[in-house]
Structures are given as C-alpha cells and as structure tokens.
Scaffold this motif. Structure first.
Motif, short mmCIF file in Angstrom:
data_model
loop_
_atom_site.label_atom_id
_atom_site.label_comp_id
_atom_site.label_asym_id
_atom_site.label_seq_id
_atom_site.Cartn_x
_atom_site.Cartn_y
_atom_site.Cartn_z
N SER A 29 0.74 -1.10 0.23
CA SER A 29 -0.15 -0.32 0.06
C SER A 29 0.75 1.34 -0.10
N ARG A 30 0.42 2.25 -1.10
CA ARG A 30 1.23 3.53 -1.06
C ARG A 30 0.37 4.77 0.13
N ILE A 31 -0.48 3.08 1.21
CA ILE A 31 -0.48 5.06 2.25
C ILE A 31 -0.18 3.59 3.66
N ARG A 32 0.32 4.07 4.74
CA ARG A 32 -0.02 2.87 5.44
C ARG A 32 0.07 4.11 7.10
N VAL A 33 -0.68 3.12 7.60
CA VAL A 33 -1.23 3.36 8.89
C VAL A 33 -0.28 2.92 10.35
N ILE A 34 0.32 4.13 10.59
CA ILE A 34 1.61 4.34 12.07
C ILE A 34 0.45 4.29 13.30
N VAL B 67 0.20 7.93 6.65
CA VAL B 67 0.90 8.03 6.62
C VAL B 67 1.37 7.85 4.50
N TYR B 68 1.31 9.22 3.36
CA TYR B 68 1.26 8.86 2.53
C TYR B 68 2.40 8.35 1.94
N ALA B 69 3.19 7.18 1.35
CA ALA B 69 4.50 7.38 0.62
C ALA B 69 4.96 9.06 -0.30
N GLY B 70 5.69 8.80 0.03
CA GLY B 70 6.48 10.54 -0.59
C GLY B 70 7.66 9.79 -1.66
N GLY C 291 5.60 10.12 -16.71
CA GLY C 291 5.26 9.42 -17.64
C GLY C 291 6.26 7.86 -17.55
N LEU C 292 7.33 8.97 -16.97
CA LEU C 292 8.88 7.56 -16.65
C LEU C 292 8.18 6.47 -15.48
N GLU C 293 7.96 7.30 -14.32
CA GLU C 293 7.38 6.61 -12.84
C GLU C 293 6.14 5.58 -13.94
N SER C 294 5.23 5.68 -14.29
CA SER C 294 4.07 5.18 -14.54
C SER C 294 4.78 4.15 -15.03
N LEU C 295 5.38 4.00 -16.58
CA LEU C 295 6.29 3.19 -17.36
C LEU C 295 7.01 1.90 -16.80
N ALA C 296 8.08 2.96 -15.24
CA ALA C 296 9.29 1.93 -14.58
C ALA C 296 8.17 1.04 -13.49
N GLU C 297 6.75 1.25 -13.16
CA GLU C 297 5.63 0.69 -12.30
C GLU C 297 5.68 -0.34 -13.05
N LYS C 298 4.96 0.05 -14.46
CA LYS C 298 4.28 -1.29 -15.42
C LYS C 298 5.69 -2.02 -15.57
N HIS C 299 6.99 -2.14 -15.99
CA HIS C 299 7.32 -2.68 -16.68
C HIS C 299 8.57 -2.53 -15.73
N GLU D 265 8.03 -2.11 -2.34
CA GLU D 265 8.02 -3.23 -2.51
C GLU D 265 8.10 -4.82 -1.81
N PRO D 266 7.12 -5.02 -1.71
CA PRO D 266 7.86 -6.65 -1.03
C PRO D 266 8.93 -7.45 -2.37
N ASP D 267 8.10 -7.56 -3.10
CA ASP D 267 8.73 -8.28 -4.38
C ASP D 267 10.60 -7.58 -4.62
N SER D 268 9.91 -6.81 -5.51
CA SER D 268 10.78 -6.07 -6.24
C SER D 268 11.81 -5.45 -5.13
N GLY D 269 11.45 -4.93 -4.27
CA GLY D 269 12.14 -4.00 -3.55
C GLY D 269 12.36 -2.46 -3.29
N LEU D 270 11.29 -1.99 -4.97
CA LEU D 270 11.35 -0.63 -5.10
C LEU D 270 11.21 0.02 -4.31
N PRO D 271 11.38 1.22 -4.13
CA PRO D 271 10.32 2.04 -3.50
C PRO D 271 8.74 2.74 -4.38
N LEU D 272 7.79 2.80 -3.05
CA LEU D 272 6.17 2.36 -3.58
C LEU D 272 6.19 3.90 -3.06
N ASN D 273 5.03 4.82 -4.29
CA ASN D 273 5.36 5.92 -4.58
C ASN D 273 3.71 6.61 -4.44
#
Ligand code: SF4
Ligand code: SF4
Length: 177
Positions: free
Chosen positions: A42-47, A58-61, A153-161, A99-107
C-alpha cells in the motif's frame, strides 16, 4: 499555464486505525487490479503507537537512499509523536513504502487512472472522514509542466515494466543511437 494540484489532508484525530485505506490501495494497484490485497504494497500506511493509542495515516512520498540523522519528537495536542511517524520516505531504516517483492520504492500516485476517479480510493474507503481530498489550481511555468509530464510518464512506465527493464531498454536504445 494552470495546473491542478491534488492533495489529501489527513485529520489524524479522526483515524480509528481500521486500515481500510491500506487494503483498498494495495488492491487497486495489484496486477491484475483487485486480484490481491497486501498492506505491505500500500502507498498509505497507518502508523500505530499502541501505548499512546495514536494512529497516523502517512502517504508514500519520496525515496531516500540513506536514513536521516534527525530523531526529533513532536508534541501536538498533548500527544507525543516520533519524527518517523510523519515521514513519507521510503528509507533503509524501516520497511514501509518498499515493494516487498522487487524492493522498489512505492509512491502515492493519487490513483491516477483512465477514466479518472472522482476521488482517490483511500479517500472513498475512509468512512471516518480522516482523509479529505482537495484540488486547487496553481500557475506554473510551461517548462515545469513539460518536465512533470515527462517524470510522471517515466514513473508509470517504471511501475508497469519494472525499473531495471526500463533502464536496460534505455541503455539498449542509446547504444543503437
Ligand atoms: S481508512 Fe481512514 S480511519 Fe481507517 S485507517 Fe485509513 S485513514 Fe484511518
Ligand atoms: S491516493 Fe491512491 S495511491 Fe495514494 S495512497 Fe490513496 S489509494 Fe493509494
């Protein structure tokens, strides 16, 4: 040039910790959409601070490569909060917004979709009105608008691929050139 700025105001005192926002955000962004829900995506987590009975949505930034050195405390309306409670960064000192599988940051992408939603999913699912969606118009320079469109545009491409695929493709293309 005008730009619509979208924000979500968080009314901390109204949050009851139900975590509906985490569930719907992760389901909305699952591939295929709604095929799973895992709050760790999730890109929002409740502390939650159990001893003080505090919930902070809190929103992922931004992504931070290194943890910061500040460890301040905030006292708001008589409640003590750690500095990290409000931090939106995906940072090495905690597992939030990674992101738990890829380790990429979520936004948080404000649930950008086609057709656009009237309100982001977490706002729609928060029955306590702790999340309030707002839009306002701002004047920006044309080159800033172009840069933002490119970044989005780059962000959504990175997210998709996947970021690595994207970097490999760019490397291949620049070799061909
Ligand atoms: S859905 Fe609303 S009340 Fe529930 S945890 Fe999220 S912000 Fe808090
Ligand atoms: S606005 Fe959308 S992407 Fe951002 S936290 Fe809410 S549900 Fe997730």
């Amino acid at each position: 040039m005008k730009k619509i700025v979208k924000t979500i105001a968080v009314i901390v005192d109204k949050c009851n910790g139900c975590r509906a926002c985490e569930v719907i955000c992760s389901a909305f962004h699952a591939t295929p959409q709604y095929s799973s829900n895992n709050p760790e995506r999730s890109r929002i987590r409740v502390i939650h601070e159990p001893l003080r009975d505090i919930y902070v949505p809190v929103y992922a930034g931004e992504y931070a490569a290194a943890e910061c050195t500040g460890r301040n405390k905030y006292t708001i309306d008589g409640k003590d909060y750690d500095e990290c409670a409000f931090c939106r960064a995906s940072c090495p000192s905690r597992s939030l917004f990674t992101e738990p599988d890829s380790g990429l940051p979520l936004n948080c992408d404000m649930c950008e979709s086609d057709p656009p939603l009237a309100k982001p999913m977490c706002v729609q699912w928060c029955l306590s009105d702790a999340l309030v969606y707002e839009e306002r118009e701002e004047e920006i320079a044309e080159e800033d608008a172009t840069r933002e469109e490119l970044e989005t545009g780059l962000e959504s491409l990175a997210e998709k691929h996947g970021m690595q695929n994207l970097l490999d493709t760019v490397a291949r293309m620049s070799k061909k050139g």
